[in-house]
Design a protein around this motif. Sequence first.
Motif, PDB file in Angstrom:
ATOM      1  N   SER A  19      46.453  41.453  43.428  1.00  0.00           N
ATOM      2  CA  SER A  19      46.464  42.545  44.224  1.00  0.00           C
ATOM      3  C   SER A  19      46.831  44.057  43.639  1.00  0.00           C
ATOM      4  CB  SER A  19      48.215  42.268  44.962  1.00  0.00           C
ATOM      5  OG  SER A  19      47.987  43.490  45.916  1.00  0.00           O
ATOM      6  N   SER A  20      46.830  44.318  43.081  1.00  0.00           N
ATOM      7  CA  SER A  20      46.972  45.886  41.981  1.00  0.00           C
ATOM      8  C   SER A  20      45.171  46.301  41.265  1.00  0.00           C
ATOM      9  CB  SER A  20      47.707  45.833  41.313  1.00  0.00           C
ATOM     10  OG  SER A  20      49.331  46.386  41.852  1.00  0.00           O
ATOM     11  N   LEU A  21      44.898  44.264  41.137  1.00  0.00           N
ATOM     12  CA  LEU A  21      43.957  45.410  40.689  1.00  0.00           C
ATOM     13  C   LEU A  21      43.411  44.732  41.573  1.00  0.00           C
ATOM     14  CD1 LEU A  21      43.599  42.627  37.800  1.00  0.00           C
ATOM     15  CD2 LEU A  21      43.593  44.947  37.346  1.00  0.00           C
ATOM     16  N   ALA A  53      38.453  41.968  34.602  1.00  0.00           N
ATOM     17  CA  ALA A  53      40.709  41.565  34.690  1.00  0.00           C
ATOM     18  C   ALA A  53      40.419  40.580  36.177  1.00  0.00           C
ATOM     19  CB  ALA A  53      40.614  43.090  34.856  1.00  0.00           C
ATOM     20  N   ILE A  54      39.790  41.464  37.268  1.00  0.00           N
ATOM     21  CA  ILE A  54      40.511  40.628  38.381  1.00  0.00           C
ATOM     22  C   ILE A  54      39.816  38.699  37.913  1.00  0.00           C
ATOM     23  CG2 ILE A  54      39.777  39.504  40.937  1.00  0.00           C
ATOM     24  CD1 ILE A  54      39.390  42.741  41.110  1.00  0.00           C
ATOM     25  N   LYS A  71      40.283  48.406  42.251  1.00  0.00           N
ATOM     26  CA  LYS A  71      38.610  48.485  42.584  1.00  0.00           C
ATOM     27  C   LYS A  71      38.129  49.207  43.458  1.00  0.00           C
ATOM     28  CE  LYS A  71      34.719  44.593  43.158  1.00  0.00           C
ATOM     29  NZ  LYS A  71      34.277  43.188  43.701  1.00  0.00           N
ATOM     30  N   ALA A  72      39.146  48.713  44.557  1.00  0.00           N
ATOM     31  CA  ALA A  72      38.792  48.965  46.809  1.00  0.00           C
ATOM     32  C   ALA A  72      39.394  50.910  45.938  1.00  0.00           C
ATOM     33  CB  ALA A  72      40.098  48.741  47.485  1.00  0.00           C
ATOM     34  N   GLU A  73      39.537  52.009  45.273  1.00  0.00           N
ATOM     35  CA  GLU A  73      39.923  53.526  45.421  1.00  0.00           C
ATOM     36  C   GLU A  73      38.900  54.128  44.513  1.00  0.00           C
ATOM     37  OE1 GLU A  73      41.987  55.230  46.685  1.00  0.00           O
ATOM     38  OE2 GLU A  73      42.944  53.452  47.281  1.00  0.00           O
ATOM     39  N   LEU A  74      38.104  52.732  43.503  1.00  0.00           N
ATOM     40  CA  LEU A  74      37.510  52.997  42.935  1.00  0.00           C
ATOM     41  C   LEU A  74      35.388  52.610  43.441  1.00  0.00           C
ATOM     42  CD1 LEU A  74      37.975  51.712  38.926  1.00  0.00           C
ATOM     43  CD2 LEU A  74      37.787  53.500  39.368  1.00  0.00           C
ATOM     44  N   ILE A  75      35.519  52.199  44.715  1.00  0.00           N
ATOM     45  CA  ILE A  75      34.065  52.216  45.009  1.00  0.00           C
ATOM     46  C   ILE A  75      34.758  53.345  45.985  1.00  0.00           C
ATOM     47  CG2 ILE A  75      33.376  51.015  46.929  1.00  0.00           C
ATOM     48  CD1 ILE A  75      34.345  48.424  45.415  1.00  0.00           C
ATOM     49  N   GLY A  85      35.468  41.325  51.994  1.00  0.00           N
ATOM     50  CA  GLY A  85      35.792  40.393  50.671  1.00  0.00           C
ATOM     51  C   GLY A  85      36.879  40.363  49.152  1.00  0.00           C
ATOM     52  N   ILE A  86      37.913  41.518  49.576  1.00  0.00           N
ATOM     53  CA  ILE A  86      38.373  41.066  47.972  1.00  0.00           C
ATOM     54  C   ILE A  86      39.426  41.158  49.014  1.00  0.00           C
ATOM     55  CG2 ILE A  86      40.236  42.635  46.866  1.00  0.00           C
ATOM     56  CD1 ILE A  86      37.572  44.222  46.206  1.00  0.00           C
ATOM     57  N   ILE A  87      39.891  41.118  50.628  1.00  0.00           N
ATOM     58  CA  ILE A  87      41.341  40.677  50.595  1.00  0.00           C
ATOM     59  C   ILE A  87      40.857  38.729  50.957  1.00  0.00           C
ATOM     60  CG2 ILE A  87      42.027  40.090  52.984  1.00  0.00           C
ATOM     61  CD1 ILE A  87      41.647  43.476  52.781  1.00  0.00           C
ATOM     62  N   ILE A  88      40.334  39.002  51.451  1.00  0.00           N
ATOM     63  CA  ILE A  88      39.898  37.272  51.567  1.00  0.00           C
ATOM     64  C   ILE A  88      39.523  36.399  49.927  1.00  0.00           C
ATOM     65  CG2 ILE A  88      38.077  35.428  52.107  1.00  0.00           C
ATOM     66  CD1 ILE A  88      37.142  37.636  54.686  1.00  0.00           C
TER      67      ILE A  88
END
Length: 80
Positions: free
Chosen positions: A37-39, A67-68, A43-47, A13-16
């Motif tokens: 992209s960094s945010l 922030a996103i 988020k993916a790392e935090l998840i 979802g983030i990528i799309i």
Amino acid sequence: MHRFAPAVYVLTGIIIGGLAVACTAGANQPNMQAALSSLQAAKAELIQARPNKGGHRERAINFVNAAISETENGIAYAGN
């Protein structure tokens, strides 16, 4: 169900979402696009981080989501 399945859905979802914003806002926002992209990567790392760290992980995810959203709004505003 695999334990990584929810993370895969979120990451997809983030990528799309990122691609949709990039396509509609134009390519003349390289710094904002890089920040977005960094945010999304953060988020993916935090998840993926476990456990919740006394609620701090969850709050960090909420702050990154905000922030996103603000970054996407800034890109959209500049595209008008």
